[in-house]
Write a protein that holds these residues in place. Sequence first.
Motif, short mmCIF file in Angstrom:
data_model
loop_
_atom_site.label_atom_id
_atom_site.label_comp_id
_atom_site.label_asym_id
_atom_site.label_seq_id
_atom_site.Cartn_x
_atom_site.Cartn_y
_atom_site.Cartn_z
N MET A 1 -11.58 -16.15 -1.21
CA MET A 1 -12.98 -16.20 -1.63
C MET A 1 -13.86 -16.09 -0.40
N GLU A 2 -14.75 -15.10 -0.43
CA GLU A 2 -15.62 -14.84 0.71
C GLU A 2 -17.07 -15.02 0.31
N PHE A 3 -17.82 -15.73 1.14
CA PHE A 3 -19.25 -15.91 0.94
C PHE A 3 -19.99 -15.34 2.15
N SER A 4 -20.69 -14.22 1.95
CA SER A 4 -21.49 -13.60 3.02
C SER A 4 -20.71 -13.47 4.32
N GLY A 5 -19.49 -12.98 4.19
CA GLY A 5 -18.66 -12.75 5.36
C GLY A 5 -17.81 -13.92 5.80
N PHE A 6 -18.02 -15.11 5.20
CA PHE A 6 -17.23 -16.29 5.53
C PHE A 6 -16.13 -16.49 4.50
N ARG A 7 -14.89 -16.58 4.95
CA ARG A 7 -13.76 -16.76 4.04
C ARG A 7 -13.51 -18.25 3.83
N ALA A 8 -13.98 -18.77 2.69
CA ALA A 8 -13.78 -20.19 2.37
C ALA A 8 -12.35 -20.44 1.93
N VAL A 9 -11.73 -19.47 1.27
CA VAL A 9 -10.32 -19.52 0.88
C VAL A 9 -9.69 -18.22 1.38
N ILE B 1 -9.37 -21.64 -9.30
CA ILE B 1 -8.29 -21.85 -10.27
C ILE B 1 -8.86 -22.17 -11.65
N THR B 2 -9.95 -22.94 -11.67
CA THR B 2 -10.55 -23.33 -12.96
C THR B 2 -11.56 -22.29 -13.45
N LYS B 3 -11.71 -21.20 -12.69
CA LYS B 3 -12.50 -20.03 -13.08
C LYS B 3 -14.01 -20.27 -13.09
N PHE B 4 -14.45 -21.24 -12.30
CA PHE B 4 -15.89 -21.40 -12.09
C PHE B 4 -16.38 -20.51 -10.95
N LEU B 5 -15.43 -19.89 -10.27
CA LEU B 5 -15.71 -18.83 -9.31
C LEU B 5 -14.70 -17.71 -9.56
N THR B 6 -15.12 -16.48 -9.29
CA THR B 6 -14.22 -15.34 -9.38
C THR B 6 -13.79 -14.95 -7.98
N PRO B 7 -12.49 -14.84 -7.72
CA PRO B 7 -12.04 -14.60 -6.35
C PRO B 7 -12.44 -13.23 -5.82
N THR B 8 -12.60 -13.18 -4.50
CA THR B 8 -12.83 -11.91 -3.82
C THR B 8 -11.57 -11.07 -3.84
N ALA B 9 -10.43 -11.74 -3.71
CA ALA B 9 -9.14 -11.05 -3.71
C ALA B 9 -8.07 -12.01 -4.21
#
Length: 262
Positions: free
Chosen positions: A25-33, A63-71
């Motif tokens: 999961m990426e936020f504005s270039g930062f990979r949180a996961v 995992i709980t689908k409150f976010l959609t993964p970048t990859a």
Amino acid sequence: MSAQPTIKDSRPTSRVMIETRQLAMEFSGFRAVDAVDLQVMEGSIHALIGPNGAGKTTCFNLITKFLTPTAGQIFFDGHEITRLDPADIARRGLVRSFQISAVFPGLSAVQNVCVALQSRTRRIFQFWKSDRSLADLEAEADAILEQVGLVEFRNVNAALLPYGRKRALELATTLALAPRVLLLDEPMAGMSAADVERVSQLIMRIRKGRTILMVEHNLPVVAALCDRITVLARGRVLAEGDYSAVSSNPEVQEAYIGSDHD
């Protein structure tokens, strides 16, 4: 990371219930996961832990689908759920309990559980109708309240329950959805020592026939409850194993030195 693990009633099997493959999961270039591979086995209690900013909450939200993964990909019981929404996966039996108690404060404990039962059966709850509309669900609701030790509080409004009992009620409403996998978001957050002990015992009681994945900062609780632990740091898996293995890992010890745990 010092704690004395207690003996757990472990029943994990070789069946994988939750799996992530190269989850990111990426936020504005930062990979949180970042490329997280995770397997949660059927019947286990599995914890995600790590210092602040480790990415565990983001991973949990993916995992709980409150976010959609970048990859990456997410699987539940062998079926890919990467692009499904939270309602779809809840219907499959993957149910999340939130860090902040989410019950109706103006309804009694038994009414809260009845509302959850109605949601599972897709019946519409109409607040303006008589309580008689819930009567046919009360026997099942009472059985669930008994599981979580709240029978004596069945007619008490949720707003009047002590904090630990309110969290138990939240678990009761989650159990009413008949989860196969229960995801707990910091179940011990804000609790007194007595409430922590009570809810820990409750989690051990309700694990029968279920798989539990939790994010938890209370390391003694993790030691006492969990069969397997995944440690995240900077969005990546740092270590994995039972409590003894991860707590003795030099990299894990270094990650936790001087860190708060969220």
